[in-house]
Motif scaffolding. Sequence first.
Motif, PDB file in Angstrom:
ATOM      1  N   SER A 190       0.324  -1.186   0.168  1.00  0.00           N
ATOM      2  CA  SER A 190      -0.273  -0.317   0.002  1.00  0.00           C
ATOM      3  C   SER A 190       1.080   1.345   0.074  1.00  0.00           C
ATOM      4  O   SER A 190       2.510   1.087   0.564  1.00  0.00           O
ATOM      5  CB  SER A 190      -1.339   0.089   1.431  1.00  0.00           C
ATOM      6  N   LYS A 191       0.743   2.543  -0.717  1.00  0.00           N
ATOM      7  CA  LYS A 191       0.625   3.272  -0.519  1.00  0.00           C
ATOM      8  C   LYS A 191       0.081   4.621   0.308  1.00  0.00           C
ATOM      9  O   LYS A 191      -0.799   4.852   0.260  1.00  0.00           O
ATOM     10  CB  LYS A 191       0.921   3.624  -2.068  1.00  0.00           C
ATOM     11  N   ASP A 192       1.223   4.749   1.090  1.00  0.00           N
ATOM     12  CA  ASP A 192       0.919   6.026   2.100  1.00  0.00           C
ATOM     13  C   ASP A 192       1.213   7.355   1.732  1.00  0.00           C
ATOM     14  O   ASP A 192       2.542   6.651   1.544  1.00  0.00           O
ATOM     15  CB  ASP A 192       0.968   5.285   3.521  1.00  0.00           C
ATOM     16  N   LYS A 193       0.519   7.971   2.773  1.00  0.00           N
ATOM     17  CA  LYS A 193       1.945   9.720   2.537  1.00  0.00           C
ATOM     18  C   LYS A 193       1.598   9.255   4.118  1.00  0.00           C
ATOM     19  O   LYS A 193       0.702   9.755   5.130  1.00  0.00           O
ATOM     20  CB  LYS A 193       0.916  10.964   2.640  1.00  0.00           C
ATOM     21  N   PHE A 194       2.770  10.470   4.529  1.00  0.00           N
ATOM     22  CA  PHE A 194       3.387  10.695   5.873  1.00  0.00           C
ATOM     23  C   PHE A 194       3.826  12.364   5.923  1.00  0.00           C
ATOM     24  O   PHE A 194       4.702  12.530   4.841  1.00  0.00           O
ATOM     25  CB  PHE A 194       4.173   9.656   6.642  1.00  0.00           C
ATOM     26  N   GLU A 195       3.956  12.762   6.694  1.00  0.00           N
ATOM     27  CA  GLU A 195       4.353  14.605   6.945  1.00  0.00           C
ATOM     28  C   GLU A 195       5.851  13.964   8.046  1.00  0.00           C
ATOM     29  O   GLU A 195       6.214  13.322   9.224  1.00  0.00           O
ATOM     30  CB  GLU A 195       3.636  15.558   8.035  1.00  0.00           C
TER      31      GLU A 195
END
Length: 152
Positions: free
Chosen positions: A80-85
């Motif tokens: 899965s492709k996730d975005k994070f800061e």
Amino acid sequence: MKQPRLLILVAATLFTLAGNAQEKPKPTLKPPVLQSFWGKTKGGDLPLDLLLPTIDSAIWVIDDKKVKYHISRFILVYKSKDKFEDEKTGEIKTRFNTSGANVSNSPYLPANWQKNLYEIVKKEDEILITDIIVKDKFGYYYTAPDIKIKVL
């Protein structure tokens, strides 16, 4: 005197026949050409609405003569492709989370995987069904092609 000559003649004939018998090549086992499916798909880029009904479907393998093979085992990999800061820079970055499961003696994903995938799969995720091992009616094992799906 005739018996030793006869014995030598018989021995020479046997050695000649034995030598010719060893020269025959052994037949080689040619593996069948296999195709792998998950439900109705062979993989590729699939929209989410076409993937969701496939999640509870069986993995199945056939050869070029449409003979179906028993699934001995396979490995499921979910990416899965996730975005994070980024805490240091404050920049939004992307990362891939990978999880997997080994499945033996069943053509279906485990029930918990079916439920989780149905709930969490989203666009840009990837599902790979790899290391598919099948068994034919004679007890021979073969590796079938992988099934790779990218969710659109």
